[in-house]
Design a protein around this motif. Structure first.
Motif, PDB file in Angstrom:
ATOM      1  N   UNK A   1      29.333  20.065  11.719  1.00  0.00           N
ATOM      2  CA  UNK A   1      30.665  19.514  11.894  1.00  0.00           C
ATOM      3  C   UNK A   1      31.526  19.934  10.712  1.00  0.00           C
ATOM      4  N   UNK A   2      32.587  20.716  10.992  1.00  0.00           N
ATOM      5  CA  UNK A   2      33.515  21.161   9.949  1.00  0.00           C
ATOM      6  C   UNK A   2      32.767  21.810   8.789  1.00  0.00           C
ATOM      7  N   UNK A   3      31.906  22.780   9.120  1.00  0.00           N
ATOM      8  CA  UNK A   3      31.133  23.562   8.152  1.00  0.00           C
ATOM      9  C   UNK A   3      30.079  22.760   7.402  1.00  0.00           C
ATOM     10  N   UNK A   4      29.864  21.524   7.771  1.00  0.00           N
ATOM     11  CA  UNK A   4      28.813  20.726   7.145  1.00  0.00           C
ATOM     12  C   UNK A   4      27.656  20.560   8.113  1.00  0.00           C
ATOM     13  N   UNK A   5      26.433  20.580   7.559  1.00  0.00           N
ATOM     14  CA  UNK A   5      25.241  20.334   8.369  1.00  0.00           C
ATOM     15  C   UNK A   5      24.832  18.882   8.206  1.00  0.00           C
ATOM     16  N   UNK A   6      24.510  18.236   9.330  1.00  0.00           N
ATOM     17  CA  UNK A   6      24.156  16.826   9.304  1.00  0.00           C
ATOM     18  C   UNK A   6      22.883  16.604  10.106  1.00  0.00           C
ATOM     19  N   UNK A   7      22.018  15.727   9.601  1.00  0.00           N
ATOM     20  CA  UNK A   7      20.872  15.327  10.416  1.00  0.00           C
ATOM     21  C   UNK A   7      21.386  14.521  11.601  1.00  0.00           C
ATOM     22  N   UNK A   8      20.565  14.351  12.606  1.00  0.00           N
ATOM     23  CA  UNK A   8      21.035  13.687  13.830  1.00  0.00           C
ATOM     24  C   UNK A   8      21.450  12.241  13.579  1.00  0.00           C
ATOM     25  N   UNK A   9      20.768  11.549  12.649  1.00  0.00           N
ATOM     26  CA  UNK A   9      21.136  10.160  12.366  1.00  0.00           C
ATOM     27  C   UNK A   9      22.525  10.071  11.745  1.00  0.00           C
ATOM     28  N   UNK A  10      22.787  10.910  10.746  1.00  0.00           N
ATOM     29  CA  UNK A  10      24.100  10.886  10.083  1.00  0.00           C
ATOM     30  C   UNK A  10      25.206  11.334  11.033  1.00  0.00           C
ATOM     31  N   UNK A  11      24.905  12.341  11.840  1.00  0.00           N
ATOM     32  CA  UNK A  11      25.909  12.811  12.794  1.00  0.00           C
ATOM     33  C   UNK A  11      26.241  11.703  13.791  1.00  0.00           C
ATOM     34  N   UNK A  12      25.226  11.026  14.281  1.00  0.00           N
ATOM     35  CA  UNK A  12      25.449   9.961  15.264  1.00  0.00           C
ATOM     36  C   UNK A  12      26.268   8.830  14.675  1.00  0.00           C
ATOM     37  N   UNK A  13      25.917   8.424  13.443  1.00  0.00           N
ATOM     38  CA  UNK A  13      26.645   7.320  12.806  1.00  0.00           C
ATOM     39  C   UNK A  13      28.105   7.684  12.549  1.00  0.00           C
ATOM     40  N   UNK A  14      28.342   8.961  12.254  1.00  0.00           N
ATOM     41  CA  UNK A  14      29.681   9.388  11.871  1.00  0.00           C
ATOM     42  C   UNK A  14      30.548   9.756  13.068  1.00  0.00           C
ATOM     43  N   UNK A  15      29.954  10.451  14.058  1.00  0.00           N
ATOM     44  CA  UNK A  15      30.779  11.082  15.091  1.00  0.00           C
ATOM     45  C   UNK A  15      30.433  10.687  16.524  1.00  0.00           C
ATOM     46  N   UNK A  16      29.256  10.187  16.772  1.00  0.00           N
ATOM     47  CA  UNK A  16      28.868   9.931  18.159  1.00  0.00           C
ATOM     48  C   UNK A  16      29.612   8.726  18.734  1.00  0.00           C
ATOM     49  N   UNK A  17      29.744   8.724  20.063  1.00  0.00           N
ATOM     50  CA  UNK A  17      30.403   7.623  20.752  1.00  0.00           C
ATOM     51  C   UNK A  17      29.543   6.367  20.708  1.00  0.00           C
ATOM     52  N   UNK A  18      30.204   5.225  20.764  1.00  0.00           N
ATOM     53  CA  UNK A  18      29.505   3.943  20.868  1.00  0.00           C
ATOM     54  C   UNK A  18      29.587   3.467  22.317  1.00  0.00           C
TER      55      UNK A  18
ATOM     56  N   UNK B   1      27.168  -1.450  22.647  1.00  0.00           N
ATOM     57  CA  UNK B   1      27.780  -1.193  21.339  1.00  0.00           C
ATOM     58  C   UNK B   1      26.909  -0.326  20.430  1.00  0.00           C
ATOM     59  N   UNK B   2      25.815   0.234  20.929  1.00  0.00           N
ATOM     60  CA  UNK B   2      24.965   1.100  20.127  1.00  0.00           C
ATOM     61  C   UNK B   2      25.417   2.549  20.252  1.00  0.00           C
ATOM     62  N   UNK B   3      24.977   3.375  19.292  1.00  0.00           N
ATOM     63  CA  UNK B   3      25.359   4.786  19.281  1.00  0.00           C
ATOM     64  C   UNK B   3      24.748   5.520  20.467  1.00  0.00           C
ATOM     65  N   UNK B   4      25.529   6.394  21.070  1.00  0.00           N
ATOM     66  CA  UNK B   4      25.013   7.275  22.122  1.00  0.00           C
ATOM     67  C   UNK B   4      24.569   8.558  21.442  1.00  0.00           C
ATOM     68  N   UNK B   5      23.276   8.744  21.315  1.00  0.00           N
ATOM     69  CA  UNK B   5      22.727   9.843  20.530  1.00  0.00           C
ATOM     70  C   UNK B   5      23.085  11.192  21.143  1.00  0.00           C
ATOM     71  N   UNK B   6      23.300  12.216  20.300  1.00  0.00           N
ATOM     72  CA  UNK B   6      23.558  13.562  20.832  1.00  0.00           C
ATOM     73  C   UNK B   6      22.429  14.024  21.729  1.00  0.00           C
ATOM     74  N   UNK B   7      22.804  14.677  22.813  1.00  0.00           N
ATOM     75  CA  UNK B   7      21.799  15.199  23.734  1.00  0.00           C
ATOM     76  C   UNK B   7      21.386  14.237  24.818  1.00  0.00           C
ATOM     77  N   UNK B   8      21.809  12.948  24.718  1.00  0.00           N
ATOM     78  CA  UNK B   8      21.474  11.989  25.770  1.00  0.00           C
ATOM     79  C   UNK B   8      22.634  11.907  26.753  1.00  0.00           C
ATOM     80  N   UNK B   9      22.336  11.593  28.002  1.00  0.00           N
ATOM     81  CA  UNK B   9      23.370  11.526  29.032  1.00  0.00           C
ATOM     82  C   UNK B   9      24.237  10.291  28.824  1.00  0.00           C
ATOM     83  N   UNK B  10      25.527  10.485  29.016  1.00  0.00           N
ATOM     84  CA  UNK B  10      26.441   9.361  28.893  1.00  0.00           C
ATOM     85  C   UNK B  10      27.473   9.425  29.998  1.00  0.00           C
ATOM     86  N   UNK B  11      28.078   8.283  30.292  1.00  0.00           N
ATOM     87  CA  UNK B  11      29.132   8.191  31.282  1.00  0.00           C
ATOM     88  C   UNK B  11      30.438   7.927  30.547  1.00  0.00           C
TER      89      UNK B  11
END
Length: 265
Positions: free
Chosen positions: A69-86, A91-101
């Motif tokens: 993200x923006x030239x920075x590398x992030x582990x999946x936990x940090x990416x999810x906390x920072x950028x993933x949808x809730x 109200x929990x994070x929707x992890x990258x790679x999982x199906x969402x509506x």
């Protein structure tokens, strides 16, 4: 040549010269990645193995999934906390790679996007939102939909209200010809709706001049005399065609005549 050397395009180089000429620079520590180090690369960028870390928590990303993200590398936990949808529901994070509506800017886990009534996942099936709640179509029809006066089935989209009663558009038709009346001019007789053509054919008076119906709709004017009617434009002398609207006239059997043409009667 004594000591270690490296071949590049069949030309030998000592380690120092090779690293000066060809070694990649580490994105993290900005020093060359020497021949004795593993060079990790991602999209034409390079890191020492020890420098290949999450930009936030600094944990190693070697052999682990990561996101950029923006030239920075992030582990999946940090990416999810920072950028993933809730998830709107849990109200929990929707992890990258999982199906969402997604619907109107909100997101749900696939298993959280459920019908408010039956609590079953909606998935890719059709649904109807109402009062900030989502319903599968069968449940919405059972709980909220109006029933068509004609066919008694639920009205889920559109519909027509006539005499304060709901109809499907396709059910609201002319009593005579069955043509849909939605969006068309129509009239009623004895609580039955008719298109204008059918109403005129069935109920309108016929002009004694042209024999076409006198609908009376839209302000049409007509002349009436001894149980006969004429359109204003048809109330003319049979012989000279003079308009007799507002004038005296004579009759000869079924014909009407101006006073001049009727002198010889």
């Amino acid at each position: 040549m004594h000591g270690k050397y490296i071949l590049r395009e069949e030309s030998p180089y000592c380690v120092a010269c090779f690293e000066t000429l060809y070694a990649n620079t580490c994105e993290e520590c900005r020093t060359p990645i020497g021949c004795d180090c593993k060079d990790l690369s991602y999209k034409d960028r390079h890191w020492h193995e020890a420098c290949f870390r999450c930009s936030q928590c600094r944990s190693s990303l070697v052999d682990k999934p990561f996101a950029a993200k923006e030239d920075q590398l992030l582990c999946t936990d940090c990416y999810s906390n920072e950028y993933s949808s809730k998830c709107q529901e849990c109200k929990k994070t929707i992890m990258p790679g999982t199906r969402k509506m997604e619907y109107k800017g909100s997101s749900w886990h696939e298993t959280c996007f459920i019908c408010h009534r039956c609590q079953q996942p909606i998935g890719t099936k059709s649904f109807i939102p109402k009062d900030n709640q989502n319903f599968c179509v069968p449940c919405y029809e059972k709980q909220h939909a109006l029933q068509c006066v004609q066919c008694k089935k639920p009205i889920t989209t559109g519909g027509v209200t006539y005499r304060e009663q709901p109809w499907h558009k396709e059910c609201f038709v002319c009593t005579a010809c069955k043509k849909q009346l939605s969006g068309q001019r129509f009239t009623a007789r004895d609580e039955f709706a008719y298109c204008l053509n059918c109403f005129c054919d069935l109920y309108a008076k016929k002009c004694a001049g042209c024999t076409n119906p006198i609908s009376g709709l839209g302000g049409t004017k007509y002349i009436s005399f001894e149980e006969r009617q004429w359109h204003n434009d048809c109330f003319n002398c049979k012989k000279c065609s003079l308009s007799l609207v507002g004038r005296g006239f004579l009759t000869e059997r079924d014909d009407i005549l101006c006073p001049d043409c009727g002198k010889d009667i």
